[in-house]
Design a protein around this motif. Sequence first.
Motif, PDB file in Angstrom:
ATOM      1  N   GLU A  75      23.236  43.098  32.666  1.00 19.98           N
ATOM      2  CA  GLU A  75      23.927  44.388  32.624  1.00 19.98           C
ATOM      3  C   GLU A  75      23.246  45.415  33.537  1.00 19.98           C
ATOM      4  OE1 GLU A  75      22.943  42.759  29.740  1.00 19.98           O
ATOM      5  OE2 GLU A  75      24.912  41.878  29.428  1.00 19.98           O
ATOM      6  N   GLU A  76      21.907  45.443  33.525  1.00 15.28           N
ATOM      7  CA  GLU A  76      21.173  46.389  34.375  1.00 15.28           C
ATOM      8  C   GLU A  76      21.397  46.076  35.853  1.00 15.28           C
ATOM      9  OE1 GLU A  76      17.294  47.451  31.584  1.00 15.28           O
ATOM     10  OE2 GLU A  76      17.298  45.573  32.742  1.00 15.28           O
ATOM     11  N   ALA A  77      21.413  44.806  36.198  1.00 17.53           N
ATOM     12  CA  ALA A  77      21.612  44.428  37.599  1.00 17.53           C
ATOM     13  C   ALA A  77      23.013  44.800  38.061  1.00 17.53           C
ATOM     14  CB  ALA A  77      21.371  42.934  37.776  1.00 17.53           C
ATOM     15  N   LEU A  78      24.010  44.592  37.213  1.00 16.86           N
ATOM     16  CA  LEU A  78      25.391  44.872  37.590  1.00 16.86           C
ATOM     17  C   LEU A  78      25.748  46.351  37.493  1.00 16.86           C
ATOM     18  CD1 LEU A  78      27.161  41.838  35.922  1.00 16.86           C
ATOM     19  CD2 LEU A  78      26.747  42.206  38.359  1.00 16.86           C
ATOM     20  N   ALA A  79      24.898  47.147  36.842  1.00 13.60           N
ATOM     21  CA  ALA A  79      25.198  48.568  36.650  1.00 13.60           C
ATOM     22  C   ALA A  79      25.352  49.301  37.979  1.00 13.60           C
ATOM     23  CB  ALA A  79      24.107  49.223  35.811  1.00 13.60           C
ATOM     24  N   ALA A  80      24.594  48.949  38.984  1.00 11.09           N
ATOM     25  CA  ALA A  80      24.650  49.641  40.271  1.00 11.09           C
ATOM     26  C   ALA A  80      25.615  48.971  41.250  1.00 11.09           C
ATOM     27  CB  ALA A  80      23.257  49.701  40.890  1.00 11.09           C
ATOM     28  N   ALA A  81      26.240  47.887  40.848  1.00  7.47           N
ATOM     29  CA  ALA A  81      27.157  47.177  41.734  1.00  7.47           C
ATOM     30  C   ALA A  81      28.458  47.946  41.890  1.00  7.47           C
ATOM     31  CB  ALA A  81      27.439  45.779  41.190  1.00  7.47           C
ATOM     32  N   PRO A  82      29.040  47.955  43.096  1.00  8.01           N
ATOM     33  CA  PRO A  82      30.328  48.625  43.282  1.00  8.01           C
ATOM     34  C   PRO A  82      31.440  47.986  42.448  1.00  8.01           C
ATOM     35  CG  PRO A  82      29.376  48.009  45.397  1.00  8.01           C
ATOM     36  CD  PRO A  82      28.515  47.426  44.338  1.00  8.01           C
ATOM     37  N   ASP A  83      31.355  46.666  42.238  1.00  8.99           N
ATOM     38  CA  ASP A  83      32.377  45.981  41.467  1.00  8.99           C
ATOM     39  C   ASP A  83      31.771  44.730  40.844  1.00  8.99           C
ATOM     40  OD1 ASP A  83      34.837  45.461  40.368  1.00  8.99           O
ATOM     41  OD2 ASP A  83      35.719  44.663  42.204  1.00  8.99           O
ATOM     42  N   ALA A  84      32.195  44.409  39.646  1.00  4.76           N
ATOM     43  CA  ALA A  84      31.723  43.207  38.957  1.00  4.76           C
ATOM     44  C   ALA A  84      32.896  42.571  38.237  1.00  4.76           C
ATOM     45  CB  ALA A  84      30.620  43.549  37.971  1.00  4.76           C
ATOM     46  N   VAL A  85      32.922  41.239  38.229  1.00  5.30           N
ATOM     47  CA  VAL A  85      33.979  40.497  37.551  1.00  5.30           C
ATOM     48  C   VAL A  85      33.338  39.390  36.742  1.00  5.30           C
ATOM     49  CG1 VAL A  85      36.008  39.019  37.869  1.00  5.30           C
ATOM     50  CG2 VAL A  85      35.652  40.983  39.377  1.00  5.30           C
ATOM     51  N   GLU A  86      33.624  39.346  35.452  1.00 12.58           N
ATOM     52  CA  GLU A  86      33.122  38.304  34.566  1.00 12.58           C
ATOM     53  C   GLU A  86      31.595  38.135  34.661  1.00 12.58           C
ATOM     54  OE1 GLU A  86      35.321  34.730  35.295  1.00 12.58           O
ATOM     55  OE2 GLU A  86      37.244  35.671  34.821  1.00 12.58           O
ATOM     56  N   GLY A  87      30.894  39.247  34.707  1.00 10.37           N
ATOM     57  CA  GLY A  87      29.442  39.203  34.716  1.00 10.37           C
ATOM     58  C   GLY A  87      28.819  38.810  36.049  1.00 10.37           C
ATOM     59  N   PHE A  89      28.647  39.715  40.545  1.00  5.25           N
ATOM     60  CA  PHE A  89      28.943  40.663  41.601  1.00  5.25           C
ATOM     61  C   PHE A  89      30.264  40.261  42.236  1.00  5.25           C
ATOM     62  CE2 PHE A  89      24.291  40.807  41.430  1.00  5.25           C
ATOM     63  CZ  PHE A  89      24.085  42.168  41.318  1.00  5.25           C
ATOM     64  N   ALA A  90      31.138  41.224  42.466  1.00  2.00           N
ATOM     65  CA  ALA A  90      32.407  40.964  43.146  1.00  2.00           C
ATOM     66  C   ALA A  90      32.285  41.467  44.577  1.00  2.00           C
ATOM     67  CB  ALA A  90      33.544  41.664  42.424  1.00  2.00           C
ATOM     68  N   VAL A  91      32.624  40.595  45.503  1.00  2.00           N
ATOM     69  CA  VAL A  91      32.526  40.949  46.926  1.00  2.00           C
ATOM     70  C   VAL A  91      33.858  40.622  47.594  1.00  2.00           C
ATOM     71  CG1 VAL A  91      30.034  40.579  47.053  1.00  2.00           C
ATOM     72  CG2 VAL A  91      31.581  38.689  47.530  1.00  2.00           C
ATOM     73  N   PRO A  92      34.158  41.256  48.725  1.00  2.00           N
ATOM     74  CA  PRO A  92      35.409  40.965  49.405  1.00  2.00           C
ATOM     75  C   PRO A  92      35.458  39.521  49.896  1.00  2.00           C
ATOM     76  CG  PRO A  92      34.347  42.923  50.326  1.00  2.00           C
ATOM     77  CD  PRO A  92      33.387  42.295  49.382  1.00  2.00           C
ATOM     78  N   ILE A  94      36.042  36.512  52.417  1.00  2.00           N
ATOM     79  CA  ILE A  94      35.768  36.416  53.850  1.00  2.00           C
ATOM     80  C   ILE A  94      36.361  35.139  54.418  1.00  2.00           C
ATOM     81  CG2 ILE A  94      33.651  37.797  53.740  1.00  2.00           C
ATOM     82  CD1 ILE A  94      32.124  35.129  53.926  1.00  2.00           C
ATOM     83  N   LEU A  95      36.558  35.122  55.714  1.00  2.00           N
ATOM     84  CA  LEU A  95      36.994  33.945  56.462  1.00  2.00           C
ATOM     85  C   LEU A  95      38.282  33.339  55.941  1.00  2.00           C
ATOM     86  CD1 LEU A  95      33.533  32.170  56.876  1.00  2.00           C
ATOM     87  CD2 LEU A  95      34.659  33.709  58.462  1.00  2.00           C
ATOM     88  N   GLY A  96      39.152  34.140  55.381  1.00  2.00           N
ATOM     89  CA  GLY A  96      40.444  33.664  54.932  1.00  2.00           C
ATOM     90  C   GLY A  96      40.398  32.621  53.844  1.00  2.00           C
ATOM     91  N   GLU A  97      39.340  32.640  53.031  1.00  2.00           N
ATOM     92  CA  GLU A  97      39.221  31.677  51.949  1.00  2.00           C
ATOM     93  C   GLU A  97      40.330  31.914  50.923  1.00  2.00           C
ATOM     94  OE1 GLU A  97      35.349  32.519  50.479  1.00  2.00           O
ATOM     95  OE2 GLU A  97      34.363  31.207  51.901  1.00  2.00           O
ATOM     96  N   PRO A  98      40.865  30.838  50.322  1.00  2.00           N
ATOM     97  CA  PRO A  98      41.884  31.042  49.288  1.00  2.00           C
ATOM     98  C   PRO A  98      41.261  31.668  48.042  1.00  2.00           C
ATOM     99  CG  PRO A  98      41.307  28.715  49.472  1.00  2.00           C
ATOM    100  CD  PRO A  98      40.579  29.444  50.562  1.00  2.00           C
ATOM    101  N   GLU A  99      42.088  32.338  47.277  1.00  2.00           N
ATOM    102  CA  GLU A  99      41.580  33.005  46.076  1.00  2.00           C
ATOM    103  C   GLU A  99      41.164  32.056  45.011  1.00  2.00           C
ATOM    104  OE1 GLU A  99      44.038  36.198  44.686  1.00  2.00           O
ATOM    105  OE2 GLU A  99      44.331  36.908  46.705  1.00  2.00           O
TER     106      GLU A  99
END
Length: 99
Positions: A75-87, A89-92, A94-99
Amino acid sequence: MSQISRDEVAHLARLARLALTDSELDSFAGQLDAILEHVSRIQAVDVAGVEATDNPLTSVNVFRDDVPQPCLTQEEALAAAPDAVEGRFAVPRILGEPE
């Protein structure tokens, strides 16, 4: 006596897919020739009777003990993250990878 010609440098440049100017070909020919001269001097050294070494350092497998240290909770590590999903880090994507 020159060990490498300008034409040989041009051939190497073509193999490496490098576009070199005429002045660069001349410059690199001189530099490579100097390198080859140094290598030939090293090869000429008499090393008979010299024991080969692979590592002059005597330290082998120097590790510290693994000691647990206090660290952040998830929780402390993810508190400063711009976005988090299911515990995590969520990042954009890249390279046209499928979802």
